[in-house]
Enzyme design. Structure first.
Site, PDB file in Angstrom:
ATOM      1  N   ARG A 200     -33.523  12.759  24.507  1.00 40.52           N
ATOM      2  CA  ARG A 200     -32.845  12.213  23.343  1.00 40.52           C
ATOM      3  C   ARG A 200     -31.682  11.345  23.817  1.00 40.52           C
ATOM      4  O   ARG A 200     -31.361  11.285  24.996  1.00 40.52           O
ATOM      5  CB  ARG A 200     -32.389  13.294  22.359  1.00 40.52           C
ATOM      6  CG  ARG A 200     -32.053  14.654  22.870  1.00 40.52           C
ATOM      7  CD  ARG A 200     -30.763  14.779  23.643  1.00 40.52           C
ATOM      8  NE  ARG A 200     -29.634  14.179  22.978  1.00 40.52           N
ATOM      9  CZ  ARG A 200     -28.614  13.637  23.616  1.00 40.52           C
ATOM     10  NH1 ARG A 200     -28.575  13.625  24.938  1.00 40.52           N
ATOM     11  NH2 ARG A 200     -27.613  13.106  22.967  1.00 40.52           N
ATOM     12  N   GLY A 201     -31.080  10.632  22.851  1.00 44.64           N
ATOM     13  CA  GLY A 201     -30.098   9.617  23.189  1.00 44.64           C
ATOM     14  C   GLY A 201     -30.785   8.269  23.195  1.00 44.64           C
ATOM     15  O   GLY A 201     -31.828   8.098  23.839  1.00 44.64           O
ATOM     16  N   ALA A 202     -30.224   7.299  22.472  1.00 46.46           N
ATOM     17  CA  ALA A 202     -30.934   6.039  22.250  1.00 46.46           C
ATOM     18  C   ALA A 202     -31.422   5.355  23.527  1.00 46.46           C
ATOM     19  O   ALA A 202     -32.600   5.002  23.637  1.00 46.46           O
ATOM     20  CB  ALA A 202     -30.061   5.087  21.425  1.00 46.46           C
TER      21      ALA A 202
ATOM     22  N   ARG B 192     -39.001   8.458  16.323  1.00 46.87           N
ATOM     23  CA  ARG B 192     -37.595   8.522  15.901  1.00 46.87           C
ATOM     24  C   ARG B 192     -37.224   7.197  15.248  1.00 46.87           C
ATOM     25  O   ARG B 192     -37.108   6.180  15.935  1.00 46.87           O
ATOM     26  CB  ARG B 192     -36.663   8.774  17.103  1.00 46.87           C
ATOM     27  CG  ARG B 192     -36.888  10.056  17.887  1.00 46.87           C
ATOM     28  CD  ARG B 192     -36.521  11.321  17.124  1.00 46.87           C
ATOM     29  NE  ARG B 192     -35.152  11.346  16.638  1.00 46.87           N
ATOM     30  CZ  ARG B 192     -34.083  11.727  17.357  1.00 46.87           C
ATOM     31  NH1 ARG B 192     -34.228  12.081  18.630  1.00 46.87           N
ATOM     32  NH2 ARG B 192     -32.877  11.757  16.823  1.00 46.87           N
TER      33      ARG B 192
ATOM     34  N   GLN C 147     -25.233  19.193  20.210  1.00 46.59           N
ATOM     35  CA  GLN C 147     -25.347  18.443  21.468  1.00 46.59           C
ATOM     36  C   GLN C 147     -24.014  18.336  22.195  1.00 46.59           C
ATOM     37  O   GLN C 147     -23.972  18.226  23.420  1.00 46.59           O
ATOM     38  CB  GLN C 147     -25.904  17.036  21.211  1.00 46.59           C
ATOM     39  CG  GLN C 147     -27.307  17.004  20.651  1.00 46.59           C
ATOM     40  CD  GLN C 147     -27.302  16.796  19.146  1.00 46.59           C
ATOM     41  OE1 GLN C 147     -26.469  17.344  18.438  1.00 46.59           O
ATOM     42  NE2 GLN C 147     -28.227  15.997  18.648  1.00 46.59           N
TER      43      GLN C 147
ATOM     44  N   ASP D 241     -26.706   4.814  18.025  1.00 46.19           N
ATOM     45  CA  ASP D 241     -28.162   4.718  18.070  1.00 46.19           C
ATOM     46  C   ASP D 241     -28.671   3.392  17.523  1.00 46.19           C
ATOM     47  O   ASP D 241     -29.771   2.969  17.860  1.00 46.19           O
ATOM     48  CB  ASP D 241     -28.794   5.876  17.296  1.00 46.19           C
ATOM     49  CG  ASP D 241     -28.714   7.176  18.079  1.00 46.19           C
ATOM     50  OD1 ASP D 241     -29.742   7.586  18.644  1.00 46.19           O
ATOM     51  OD2 ASP D 241     -27.623   7.759  18.154  1.00 46.19           O
TER      52      ASP D 241
ATOM     53  N   ASN E 297     -24.519   6.553  14.270  1.00 49.01           N
ATOM     54  CA  ASN E 297     -24.446   7.526  15.348  1.00 49.01           C
ATOM     55  C   ASN E 297     -24.680   8.909  14.748  1.00 49.01           C
ATOM     56  O   ASN E 297     -24.888   9.060  13.540  1.00 49.01           O
ATOM     57  CB  ASN E 297     -23.083   7.457  16.055  1.00 49.01           C
ATOM     58  CG  ASN E 297     -23.063   8.227  17.369  1.00 49.01           C
ATOM     59  OD1 ASN E 297     -23.953   8.054  18.209  1.00 49.01           O
ATOM     60  ND2 ASN E 297     -22.074   9.077  17.561  1.00 49.01           N
ATOM     61  N   LYS E 298     -24.682   9.920  15.570  1.00 48.95           N
ATOM     62  CA  LYS E 298     -24.966  11.285  15.130  1.00 48.95           C
ATOM     63  C   LYS E 298     -24.111  11.668  13.928  1.00 48.95           C
ATOM     64  O   LYS E 298     -22.932  11.333  13.864  1.00 48.95           O
ATOM     65  CB  LYS E 298     -24.735  12.261  16.286  1.00 48.95           C
ATOM     66  CG  LYS E 298     -25.175  13.681  16.013  1.00 48.95           C
ATOM     67  CD  LYS E 298     -26.646  13.764  15.610  1.00 48.95           C
ATOM     68  CE  LYS E 298     -27.562  13.179  16.656  1.00 48.95           C
ATOM     69  NZ  LYS E 298     -28.982  13.196  16.247  1.00 48.95           N
TER      70      LYS E 298
END
Length: 349
Positions: A51-53, A94, A203, A244, A254-255
């Protein structure tokens, strides 16, 4: 944990397969998984093993190659048709992380501009995936250095707040927001990191704290709702987060929980920075209202592990991201420099 300076590489190409760090197991267990097909890669992206763009983009690039090598044809036109089907399968994993779509599009464009046999096309896909990975590592180091240059000059030892995980685990191996933090640490400018736990998947508590502890970087984990209190107490000098997807006007997804941080940071006159590669900027979107927001399974909210924490009959809403307006962002830190959100357009190719 004994501090280590060994780099963290969440994605490794090794002997005709991809090795991923299973981020769902951290910090309790360091576990790696083998990925041998594009279906396995799609599942790893969807379930957040990776995960993570930027890391999602790298994983998808390798997924394109893994799928391509399974295509049984010598006809290049037929090969491209099958490859598009593989691309579509990966795109559906995603929806918010634009690096996923950017990496797939780059792979497709590279193949379409390459002449030769099907074997030649398969080889160029692997070479391009490896190039994307190498470029990201260099990009993140540049982001780190450019971020260091725009952080507040005082105090000498800064306390930085971050949200979610935008570190080595989310990239090729250095980080965007955590890359800025690493550069500040190396330069002797960092006193401490405050890491939001980042509900509901934690996270920040699980991954950012693990990276910091592993490298001996002082880190304090706080619940998401504590950030405003810490700012009011004067604990925080600046906020640095990843992204992201960023719209052309500088609005940044973002998150979930990032927008709240930006609001309270402005209320306390604390600079709020977004660190991301230019591949995360979606110049096709005019503003953040156009960014698709992924909604995830409600089980992430109503249970912790296998333990249900909410009563039966309650309803749930679980957006994975929110959008921070450009007006709340002091600067967007990219590999080509840090700019005001409205100045991003200069990087449009």
């Amino acid at each position: 944990m004994t501090p280590s300076t060994d780099p963290i590489y969440p994605i490794v190409w090794q002997r005709d397969r991809v090795i991923l760090i299973d981020q769902t197991c951290l910090p309790r267990e360091f576990k790696q998984v083998e990925i041998n097909s594009y279906e396995e890669m799609a599942q790893a992206i969807k379930t957040m093993i990776v995960r993570g763009a930027p890391a999602i983009g790298i994983a998808a690039a390798y997924g394109m190659y893994l799928g391509a090598r399974e295509i049984q044809t010598r006809d290049c036109v037929e090969f491209l048709q099958h490859l598009e089907n593989i691309a579509q399968h990966l795109r559906q994993t995603r929806p918010t992380a634009v690096n996923l779509f950017w990496a797939i599009a780059r792979q497709l464009e590279t193949v379409r501009n390459t002449s030769g046999t099907v074997k030649d096309l398969q080889n160029i896909l692997l070479e391009t995936a490896q190039r994307i990975q190498a470029e990201d590592l260099e990009t993140c180091k540049n982001i780190g250095d450019n971020g260091l240059a725009v952080l507040p000059k005082e105090p000498e030892k800064l306390t930085l707040l971050t949200h979610c995980n935008a570190g080595s685990l989310a990239t090729a191996g250095y980080g965007t927001a955590l890359g800025v933090i690493r550069s500040a640490w190396s330069a002797g400018r960092l006193g401490r990191v405050y890491a939001d736990e980042t509900r509901p998947r934690l996270q920040g508590a699980k991954l950012t704290a693990w990276e910091c502890v592993r490298e001996g970087i002082p880190v304090t984990v706080i619940a998401d709702g504590m950030a405003a209190h810490c700012m009011k107490k004067g604990f925080i000098d600046a906020v640095v987060v990843g992204a992201d997807r960023i719209a052309a006007n500088g609005d940044a997804a973002n998150k979930i929980g990032t927008y709240s941080l930006a609001v309270v940071a402005q209320a306390h006159n604390i600079p709020f920075f977004v660190a991301a590669p230019l591949s995360t900027v979606d110049f096709k979107l005019n503003c953040g209202d156009e960014i698709p927001i992924e909604e995830r399974d409600p089980s992430e909210i109503y249970q912790v592990g296998t333990t249900q924490i909410c009563p039966d009959g309650a309803e749930f809403y679980n957006p994975a991201f929110d959008v921070t307006p450009a007006s709340l962002i002091a600067g967007i830190i990219t590999e080509k420099g840090a700019v005001k959100p409205g100045e991003l357009i200069q990087f449009r190719s």
